[in-house]
Write a protein that holds these residues in place. Structure first.
Motif, PDB file in Angstrom:
ATOM      1  N   ASP A 125      41.281  39.359  56.067  1.00 39.99           N
ATOM      2  CA  ASP A 125      40.396  40.224  56.847  1.00 39.99           C
ATOM      3  C   ASP A 125      39.811  41.354  56.008  1.00 39.99           C
ATOM      4  O   ASP A 125      38.976  42.121  56.493  1.00 39.99           O
ATOM      5  CB  ASP A 125      41.137  40.799  58.054  1.00 39.99           C
ATOM      6  N   LYS A 126      40.239  41.465  54.746  1.00 37.86           N
ATOM      7  CA  LYS A 126      39.745  42.535  53.877  1.00 37.86           C
ATOM      8  C   LYS A 126      38.954  42.016  52.679  1.00 37.86           C
ATOM      9  O   LYS A 126      38.095  42.725  52.146  1.00 37.86           O
ATOM     10  CB  LYS A 126      40.920  43.380  53.363  1.00 37.86           C
ATOM     11  N   PHE A 127      39.258  40.804  52.246  1.00 35.84           N
ATOM     12  CA  PHE A 127      38.614  40.262  51.058  1.00 35.84           C
ATOM     13  C   PHE A 127      37.952  38.924  51.387  1.00 35.84           C
ATOM     14  O   PHE A 127      38.494  38.124  52.147  1.00 35.84           O
ATOM     15  CB  PHE A 127      39.626  40.075  49.928  1.00 35.84           C
ATOM     16  N   MET A 128      36.793  38.702  50.794  1.00 37.48           N
ATOM     17  CA  MET A 128      36.060  37.467  51.053  1.00 37.48           C
ATOM     18  C   MET A 128      35.452  36.947  49.759  1.00 37.48           C
ATOM     19  O   MET A 128      34.896  37.710  48.964  1.00 37.48           O
ATOM     20  CB  MET A 128      34.947  37.710  52.081  1.00 37.48           C
ATOM     21  N   ARG A 129      35.562  35.657  49.578  1.00 34.65           N
ATOM     22  CA  ARG A 129      34.888  35.030  48.444  1.00 34.65           C
ATOM     23  C   ARG A 129      33.442  34.774  48.840  1.00 34.65           C
ATOM     24  O   ARG A 129      33.166  34.134  49.860  1.00 34.65           O
ATOM     25  CB  ARG A 129      35.583  33.727  48.067  1.00 34.65           C
ATOM     26  N   VAL A 130      32.508  35.284  48.049  1.00 27.72           N
ATOM     27  CA  VAL A 130      31.090  35.149  48.372  1.00 27.72           C
ATOM     28  C   VAL A 130      30.346  34.292  47.352  1.00 27.72           C
ATOM     29  O   VAL A 130      29.166  33.989  47.530  1.00 27.72           O
ATOM     30  CB  VAL A 130      30.415  36.537  48.474  1.00 27.72           C
TER      31      VAL A 130
ATOM     32  N   ARG B 112      31.404  31.439  43.753  1.00 26.56           N
ATOM     33  CA  ARG B 112      32.522  30.833  43.018  1.00 26.56           C
ATOM     34  C   ARG B 112      33.087  31.780  41.969  1.00 26.56           C
ATOM     35  O   ARG B 112      34.234  31.635  41.543  1.00 26.56           O
ATOM     36  CB  ARG B 112      32.102  29.515  42.375  1.00 26.56           C
ATOM     37  N   SER B 113      32.305  32.797  41.584  1.00 30.75           N
ATOM     38  CA  SER B 113      32.757  33.744  40.566  1.00 30.75           C
ATOM     39  C   SER B 113      33.046  35.137  41.102  1.00 30.75           C
ATOM     40  O   SER B 113      33.376  36.029  40.320  1.00 30.75           O
ATOM     41  CB  SER B 113      31.696  33.861  39.453  1.00 30.75           C
ATOM     42  N   TYR B 114      32.948  35.343  42.433  1.00 31.26           N
ATOM     43  CA  TYR B 114      33.127  36.702  42.952  1.00 31.26           C
ATOM     44  C   TYR B 114      33.884  36.725  44.282  1.00 31.26           C
ATOM     45  O   TYR B 114      33.615  35.930  45.185  1.00 31.26           O
ATOM     46  CB  TYR B 114      31.774  37.396  43.152  1.00 31.26           C
ATOM     47  N   ILE B 115      34.814  37.676  44.373  1.00 29.71           N
ATOM     48  CA  ILE B 115      35.497  38.035  45.614  1.00 29.71           C
ATOM     49  C   ILE B 115      35.215  39.516  45.842  1.00 29.71           C
ATOM     50  O   ILE B 115      35.318  40.315  44.906  1.00 29.71           O
ATOM     51  CB  ILE B 115      37.020  37.813  45.514  1.00 29.71           C
ATOM     52  N   VAL B 116      34.861  39.902  47.060  1.00 29.10           N
ATOM     53  CA  VAL B 116      34.536  41.303  47.319  1.00 29.10           C
ATOM     54  C   VAL B 116      35.495  41.894  48.344  1.00 29.10           C
ATOM     55  O   VAL B 116      36.013  41.200  49.219  1.00 29.10           O
ATOM     56  CB  VAL B 116      33.080  41.474  47.813  1.00 29.10           C
ATOM     57  N   ASN B 117      35.734  43.196  48.193  1.00 31.59           N
ATOM     58  CA  ASN B 117      36.473  43.966  49.190  1.00 31.59           C
ATOM     59  C   ASN B 117      35.473  44.361  50.272  1.00 31.59           C
ATOM     60  O   ASN B 117      34.543  45.133  50.024  1.00 31.59           O
ATOM     61  CB  ASN B 117      37.092  45.205  48.540  1.00 31.59           C
ATOM     62  N   LEU B 118      35.642  43.837  51.470  1.00 31.97           N
ATOM     63  CA  LEU B 118      34.669  44.057  52.541  1.00 31.97           C
ATOM     64  C   LEU B 118      34.535  45.531  52.907  1.00 31.97           C
ATOM     65  O   LEU B 118      33.473  45.976  53.347  1.00 31.97           O
ATOM     66  CB  LEU B 118      35.061  43.234  53.772  1.00 31.97           C
ATOM     67  N   ASP B 119      35.601  46.298  52.722  1.00 31.12           N
ATOM     68  CA  ASP B 119      35.555  47.725  53.048  1.00 31.12           C
ATOM     69  C   ASP B 119      34.719  48.525  52.054  1.00 31.12           C
ATOM     70  O   ASP B 119      34.365  49.676  52.325  1.00 31.12           O
ATOM     71  CB  ASP B 119      36.969  48.311  53.095  1.00 31.12           C
ATOM     72  N   LYS B 120      34.427  47.933  50.893  1.00 28.11           N
ATOM     73  CA  LYS B 120      33.692  48.651  49.851  1.00 28.11           C
ATOM     74  C   LYS B 120      32.195  48.336  49.855  1.00 28.11           C
ATOM     75  O   LYS B 120      31.444  48.886  49.049  1.00 28.11           O
ATOM     76  CB  LYS B 120      34.271  48.307  48.470  1.00 28.11           C
TER      77      LYS B 120
END
Length: 238
Positions: free
Chosen positions: A186-191, A193-201
């Protein structure tokens, strides 16, 4: 085996969901219903782990139906209207699918739901227990990283680079799939193939790109675009 039911007032849509469910060895379809009232009577008699429910139904909508249940099963909503997504997640829906539903979209939703909410013995797991930090080995040291400090993670073949809010990036030997196992969904998402983002940021999005620090552009690829759009839909002011 995960016991499930399907609810939809459209016979053709219901038949499609039944057909899709039959392709999963882990899913056991206990019953199909054309309205929520009949499904409610069934739930009072049988234990159901997961249900697929249409949102826009006469008499009692899928949303109203789930809200009326004291201990509802996990639910994947189906709907022809994307704007219902935000309300669906407010009542802790596992996912939602927009009609017309392809088998690829259905399969992806089921796989995500099973991995997140059910363990290998098909028992419901508590997803409220969340990690606050991780220890990562880097440059012959083991360092602690607070999850809230992570802005995004960059994949580099067999390595990942963890970009932090107020410190220099940390590189470690690990692939993207492995690090995702340790991050709260619920906090991190792969967007990409080379990146995962912190949704809160996330602060700025432009043309399918997430912008960090005004000059770092993270692309959202087609493979992950639908999941990212669902996240946006649940937080978008209309």
């Amino acid at each position: 085996m995960i016991n499930c039911i399907a609810i939809d007032d459209e016979p053709l849509a219901l038949k499609q969901i039944e057909s899709y469910i039959s392709k999963f060895a882990d899913l056991n379809l206990l019953g199909s219903f054309t309205n929520a009232i009949k499904a409610l009577a069934f739930l009072n008699r049988e234990k159901v782990d997961l249900m697929f429910a249409d949102i826009n139904m006469p008499d009692l909508s899928g949303m109203e139906f789930v809200r009326s249940l004291e201990n509802p099963p996990k639910v994947i909503f189906t709907t022809a209207y994307r704007e219902f997504a935000a309300e669906g997640f407010e009542i802790d829906a596992a996912d939602y699918l927009v009609k017309p539903i392809s088998f690829a979209a259905f399969s992806k939703s089921v796989d995500k739901t099973l991995s997140r909410y059910f363990n290998k013995n098909n028992q419901t797991v508590d997803v409220q227990v969340k990690k606050q930090f991780l220890f990562i080995k880097t440059e012959y040291k083991i360092v602690r990283i607070n999850l809230n400090d992570i802005k995004y993670i960059e994949g580099m073949r067999d390595y990942i680079r963890v970009h932090l809010a107020n410190e220099k990036p940390i590189m470690t030997l690990m692939n993207m799939g492995k690090i995702m196992e340790y991050l709260p969904a619920d906090k991190f998402m792969r967007v990409h193939r080379s990146y995962i983002v912190n949704l809160d940021k996330i602060h700025t999005i432009e043309r399918n790109r997430i912008i960090f620090n005004g000059n770092v552009y993270i692309p959202v690829s087609n493979q992950y675009k639908d999941d990212f759009q669902k996240f946006l839909d649940t937080h978008f002011l209309k």
